[in-house]
Structures are given as C-alpha cells and as structure tokens.
Design an enzyme around this catalytic site. Structure first.
Site, PDB file in Angstrom:
ATOM      1  N   ASN A 215       0.847  -1.203   0.000  1.00  0.00           N
ATOM      2  CA  ASN A 215       0.000   0.000   0.000  1.00  0.00           C
ATOM      3  C   ASN A 215       0.882   1.253   0.000  1.00  0.00           C
ATOM      4  O   ASN A 215       2.102   1.156   0.021  1.00  0.00           O
ATOM      5  CB  ASN A 215      -0.950  -0.024   1.207  1.00  0.00           C
ATOM      6  CG  ASN A 215      -0.180  -0.112   2.507  1.00  0.00           C
ATOM      7  OD1 ASN A 215       0.582   0.777   2.843  1.00  0.00           O
ATOM      8  ND2 ASN A 215      -0.343  -1.226   3.229  1.00  0.00           N
ATOM      9  N   ASP A 283      -3.931  -6.453   4.985  1.00  0.00           N
ATOM     10  CA  ASP A 283      -4.917  -7.353   5.595  1.00  0.00           C
ATOM     11  C   ASP A 283      -4.777  -8.778   5.076  1.00  0.00           C
ATOM     12  O   ASP A 283      -5.112  -9.733   5.766  1.00  0.00           O
ATOM     13  CB  ASP A 283      -6.334  -6.842   5.297  1.00  0.00           C
ATOM     14  CG  ASP A 283      -6.659  -5.590   6.106  1.00  0.00           C
ATOM     15  OD1 ASP A 283      -6.177  -5.500   7.250  1.00  0.00           O
ATOM     16  OD2 ASP A 283      -7.370  -4.706   5.588  1.00  0.00           O
ATOM     17  N   LYS A 293       9.879 -16.766 -10.129  1.00  0.00           N
ATOM     18  CA  LYS A 293       9.044 -15.778 -10.797  1.00  0.00           C
ATOM     19  C   LYS A 293       8.034 -16.499 -11.698  1.00  0.00           C
ATOM     20  O   LYS A 293       8.422 -17.330 -12.519  1.00  0.00           O
ATOM     21  CB  LYS A 293       9.919 -14.838 -11.618  1.00  0.00           C
ATOM     22  CG  LYS A 293       9.137 -13.745 -12.272  1.00  0.00           C
ATOM     23  CD  LYS A 293      10.011 -12.881 -13.165  1.00  0.00           C
ATOM     24  CE  LYS A 293       9.100 -12.065 -14.061  1.00  0.00           C
ATOM     25  NZ  LYS A 293       9.784 -11.575 -15.238  1.00  0.00           N
ATOM     26  N   PRO A 310      -2.450 -11.937  10.315  1.00  0.00           N
ATOM     27  CA  PRO A 310      -2.844 -11.733  11.716  1.00  0.00           C
ATOM     28  C   PRO A 310      -3.049 -10.247  11.985  1.00  0.00           C
ATOM     29  O   PRO A 310      -2.400  -9.406  11.357  1.00  0.00           O
ATOM     30  CB  PRO A 310      -1.630 -12.255  12.492  1.00  0.00           C
ATOM     31  CG  PRO A 310      -0.492 -12.179  11.539  1.00  0.00           C
ATOM     32  CD  PRO A 310      -1.064 -12.408  10.178  1.00  0.00           C
ATOM     33  N   ASP A 311      -3.957  -9.937  12.889  1.00  0.00           N
ATOM     34  CA  ASP A 311      -4.131  -8.542  13.312  1.00  0.00           C
ATOM     35  C   ASP A 311      -3.140  -8.305  14.452  1.00  0.00           C
ATOM     36  O   ASP A 311      -3.347  -8.748  15.585  1.00  0.00           O
ATOM     37  CB  ASP A 311      -5.582  -8.326  13.769  1.00  0.00           C
ATOM     38  CG  ASP A 311      -5.856  -6.864  14.054  1.00  0.00           C
ATOM     39  OD1 ASP A 311      -4.941  -6.161  14.533  1.00  0.00           O
ATOM     40  OD2 ASP A 311      -6.988  -6.420  13.797  1.00  0.00           O
ATOM     41  N   LYS A 343     -13.838   1.052  16.229  1.00  0.00           N
ATOM     42  CA  LYS A 343     -12.563   0.344  16.030  1.00  0.00           C
ATOM     43  C   LYS A 343     -11.815   0.167  17.348  1.00  0.00           C
ATOM     44  O   LYS A 343     -11.210  -0.854  17.606  1.00  0.00           O
ATOM     45  CB  LYS A 343     -11.717   1.103  15.018  1.00  0.00           C
ATOM     46  CG  LYS A 343     -10.568   0.301  14.471  1.00  0.00           C
ATOM     47  CD  LYS A 343     -10.015   0.883  13.184  1.00  0.00           C
ATOM     48  CE  LYS A 343     -10.951   0.649  12.012  1.00  0.00           C
ATOM     49  NZ  LYS A 343     -10.474   1.233  10.765  1.00  0.00           N
TER      50      LYS A 343
HETATM   51  N1  CTP Z   1      -3.366  -3.433  12.195  1.00  0.00           N
HETATM   52  C1  CTP Z   1      -2.528  -4.450  12.596  1.00  0.00           C
HETATM   53  N2  CTP Z   1      -2.504  -5.629  11.916  1.00  0.00           N
HETATM   54  C2  CTP Z   1      -3.301  -5.835  10.871  1.00  0.00           C
HETATM   55  C3  CTP Z   1      -4.160  -4.797  10.444  1.00  0.00           C
HETATM   56  C4  CTP Z   1      -4.170  -3.605  11.127  1.00  0.00           C
HETATM   57  O1  CTP Z   1      -1.794  -4.256  13.568  1.00  0.00           O
HETATM   58  N3  CTP Z   1      -3.253  -6.987  10.236  1.00  0.00           N
HETATM   59  C5  CTP Z   1      -3.419  -2.175  12.964  1.00  0.00           C
HETATM   60  C6  CTP Z   1      -2.857  -0.975  12.243  1.00  0.00           C
HETATM   61  O2  CTP Z   1      -1.496  -0.784  12.539  1.00  0.00           O
HETATM   62  C7  CTP Z   1      -3.710   0.138  12.808  1.00  0.00           C
HETATM   63  C8  CTP Z   1      -5.048  -0.529  12.985  1.00  0.00           C
HETATM   64  O3  CTP Z   1      -4.775  -1.889  13.178  1.00  0.00           O
HETATM   65  O4  CTP Z   1      -3.263   0.521  14.097  1.00  0.00           O
HETATM   66  C9  CTP Z   1      -5.900  -0.339  11.776  1.00  0.00           C
HETATM   67  O5  CTP Z   1      -6.946  -1.210  11.828  1.00  0.00           O
HETATM   68  P1  CTP Z   1      -7.677  -1.795  10.554  1.00  0.00           P
HETATM   69  O6  CTP Z   1      -8.708  -2.740  11.028  1.00  0.00           O
HETATM   70  O7  CTP Z   1      -6.726  -2.275   9.535  1.00  0.00           O
HETATM   71  O8  CTP Z   1      -8.348  -0.542  10.090  1.00  0.00           O
HETATM   72  P2  CTP Z   1      -8.187   0.245   8.799  1.00  0.00           P
HETATM   73  O9  CTP Z   1      -6.869   0.011   8.139  1.00  0.00           O
HETATM   74  O10 CTP Z   1      -8.492   1.622   9.195  1.00  0.00           O
HETATM   75  O11 CTP Z   1      -9.275  -0.432   7.847  1.00  0.00           O
HETATM   76  P3  CTP Z   1     -10.736  -1.072   8.076  1.00  0.00           P
HETATM   77  O12 CTP Z   1     -11.560   0.014   8.683  1.00  0.00           O
HETATM   78  O13 CTP Z   1     -11.093  -1.445   6.705  1.00  0.00           O
HETATM   79  O14 CTP Z   1     -10.598  -2.264   8.961  1.00  0.00           O
END
Ligand code: CTP
Length: 404
Positions: A215, A283, A293, A310-311, A343
C-alpha cells in the site's frame, strides 16, 4: 559567556521580561534586547538598558540607522534568540517569514535556535491559526515554552500566561546547554524509563520473488512518532516495513517486510509500556509465495488466492504482555469519529488515532488527527506529521504523568 538576543513583543507580560533579563544576567548570561514598538508600550528602553547593561535596539530607529550592527549580524551573534512575550502576531510573522521590523527581520535572518514564550488571550492561543503557526515553528526546531494556565490580564482564565521568569531562565539555560526538548524547561524527559514499541510503514506480501502486494504508506507518521517518543526520553523500538525514509538515529530499528515478520518482531520487542501501531499492515497475503518468478499466463490472468494476515494490534491487546497504553491507528474516509470509536472497542486498544485519509494524507506530509480515548475525543488541527507526532507524544507523556 553565552549570549541571548531577547525580543520583547507587545503584551502586558513584557513586565516579566524585565525580571527575565535580570535573572539571565544573574546566571552569567549576556542579554541584548530588541524592544518592539508594541513592547515599548509596556516597558521602557531605559529600564532594559540598565538591567542588560547594553544599549537597547528598537524597531523604530534601528532599522534605518543600522548603526553599529546590521540585523543579519545581530541575528547571528547570539547563541540563542528568545522571544518573550511572543504575541500571536509575532508568532504568525515568524511562521510565515514576514520581515516588517527589526524583530521579525532578525528572526527571518537568524541561523540560531529560537525560543518562543507565548503570551496571549486563551482564545487567541487556542485558535487554529495560532496552533498551526506554533506547529510550523516547532517543525522548524523552535522551542516553545509555555504558555501557562491561569488568570489573565483580560479577565479570562486558561492557557495564555507567559511562563514565569525563573522557569523561563531555566529553559534558556537548558537550550544553551544544547538540550533540545520541545517544551524547554518542563520536565525534559517525561517518558524516561518507559519503553515504547512503534510499528510503521507498509508491509509487503510477496507473490513471487519480484512481485508483492502493498500500500501507499510512507512510514512518515510512524517514524515521526518513534522520534517524538524518543525525544521525550522513551526507549523506543521502531519496527518498520520497507520505506524510503532514513531510520531515526535514537531508536532501535528492526526492519521487516511482511505482516508475519512484523508480528514476530513485535512479540519479540515486548514487554513495553507503550505500543503504537502505526503500520499499514496488509490485511491479506497471497496464500502461496512462489519461489520462482511466475510467467504471465497465456490464457489470461491467473486467480490470486489470499489468506488473512494476523491482526498485530489485536494480538498485542490480548497478549499477556499487553503494554499499559496501546494505541491503534485508523485510516478513514468517512464517519471518522464513529468508526474510530467502534474500532477502539473492536481492537481492544486504549486509544485510536483516526486520520481522515481523503486526499493525500497517506504518503503525504500532513495529517489531521482525532485522538479517541475511553473518556474523550481530541481533534488536532491539520499539521505536519512531525508536529502531530510531537503532540501525540506529549499526550502520551501527560497520560503517564496523570497516572503517577
Ligand atoms: N493493524 C494491525 N494488523 C493488521 C491490520 C491492522 O496491527 N493486520 C493495525 C494498524 O497498525 C492500525 C489498525 O490496526 O493501528 C488499523 O486497523 P484496521 O482494522 O486495519 O483498520 P483500517 O486500516 O483503518 O481499515 P478497516 O476500517 O477497513 O478495517
């Protein structure tokens, strides 16, 4: 002997500058005074001359006379320039490079550090214009001391009183010693003894050795936050995806590519007191990263199977080593506050810093932050990412100060 060039702006707080001159002299610091026309409504050149033991320069005569010293030379002969009181007008002029008198010309011409001690009505201080101007000056390395809160000459109460001469002199001494904290005399290292982990930049999810998913994140905001926390004394580990930025010199830096690597690096960096999750973590990642390749398929595009990453933020929030303060970021294009609140709860973090990313915020140099906590929502004006980072770092320091 160190020398200070003191610019006295037009405000009732100018009387405190008389005491400041006396205090600096007592501490063995030489003081040369430029008295603005406004300042001369409140204090006289004669008192300043007696206290500083030097002729006082004033906006009125010296621009034309330029008798003994030109303003360029003047602005460079001191070790530090102090503007006290710094009026809203003087701050605005300095921020925008206006040169309409000896004081503002000197500020424009100097190559020295400048300290401003703002003094003005609370509404003027809190106005978006003044806040943005102060942010511009800070961005350029100016030291802003105060203002303090209290009753003001105009009858109102709030932030706007010039810092008292004693602590202001402490700030001057600290600056002359080369201590470059932004708030001057206030506890120079309020985050000393705290450990912070900051993630920044994008992640890169490989498709094959030459292609990836990623991104537009530049890493600027995360790097600036890591730097600002370090400036306030925290021991900072910056865990960064690939960016084009130079790594900060005062943080421990761990470079990663993928979300999985970032997650492992974060787990490794804990325990910490503060976790700031600024990274724009992808994500999804390709289910399979091909070792070789892959050639362009002859019969049209091949489907790309993805699996969820993973989040990292959420995993830190539920970890046994959860830091005392966990801050997530949210990039939003609409319903910013509402989505940030949701969030915060969904992720389980303490604060969410929401950015309206409509326009060129992502990858750009400016940001407009909304800090959402469990008790309050603070909207910061649009400002440089560095200034926003400093402000956030101060909020973090204030949070820990309030708890101790
Ligand atoms: N984050 C993370 N790991 C991920 C995705 C996000 O640590 N796999 C963290 C980012 O660093 C940020 C926050 O989560 O602090 C953003 O949350 P996210 O759910 O990704 O929200 P957005 O990017 O704003 O998008 P959406 O609203 O579509 O979920």
């Amino acid at each position: 002997m160190k020398n200070v060039l003191l610019i006295i702006g037009g405000g009732i707080a100018a009387f405190k500058s008389l005491l400041l001159v006396r205090e600096l002299k007592k501490r063995g610091i030489g003081v040369r005074v430029i008295l603005t026309q406004g300042g001369s409504q409140f204090v006289t050149p004669l008192s300043l001359q007696v206290l500083s033991e030097q002729t006082v320069l004033s906006d009125l005569w010296d621009l034309t006379a330029e008798s003994e010293m030109g303003h360029i030379e003047l602005s460079r002969s001191a070790d530090l320039i102090v503007v006290a009181p710094a009026t809203a007008n003087m701050i605005a002029k300095a921020a925008h490079g206006l040169a309409s008198g000896l004081a503002s010309t000197t500020l424009l011409a100097t190559d020295k550090r400048v300290m401003f001690a703002p003094a003005m009505n609370v509404r003027m201080y809190e106005s978006e214009a003044t806040q943005a101007n102060i942010a511009i000056l800070q961005e350029r390395g100016a030291i802003i001391v105060g203002p303090d809160a209290g009753a003001m000459a105009c009858g109102e109460y709030g932030d706007g009183r010039m810092t008292e001469p004693d602590p202001l002199a402490d700030a001057v001494e600290a600056a002359l010693r080369g201590e470059t904290t932004l708030d001057g005399w206030r506890d120079p290292k309020p985050l000393a003894g705290r450990r912070a982990v900051v993630t920044a930049g994008p992640t890169r999810e490989p498709i094959d050795p030459v292609r990836y998913l990623s991104n537009h994140s530049s890493g600027r905001q995360g790097y600036a936050i890591a730097q600002a926390l370090s400036d306030l004394g925290a021991e900072v580990e910056l865990i960064t995806g690939p960016t084009a930025l130079p790594l900060p010199l005062t943080t421990t830096n761990t470079e990663v590519e993928t979300a999985l690597e970032m997650q492992a690096a974060v787990a490794n960096a804990l325990p910490a007191d503060i976790f700031v999750s600024v990274a724009a973590v992808a994500d999804w990642r390709p289910a399979e990263a091909h070792a070789k390749k892959s050639a362009k398929p002859k019969d049209g595009p091949a489907p790309l199977a993805l699996v969820e990453n993973p989040d990292i933020l959420h995993s830190v929030c539920i970890s046994e080593e959860r830091p005392a303060l966990v801050i997530g970021f949210a990039a939003e294009t609409h319903d910013v506050a509402e989505r940030a609140r949701a969030k915060r709860l969904r992720k389980g973090c303490d604060w969410i810093v929401a950015n309206d990313v409509t326009g060129d915020v992502m990858g750009g140099t400016e940001n407009e932050m909304l800090i959402v906590t469990d008790t309050q929502e603070t909207r910061l004006p649009r400002q440089s990412k560095r200034a926003a980072a400093r402000r956030l770092a101060r909020e973090i320091a204030a949070h820990f100060e309030a708890r101790s």
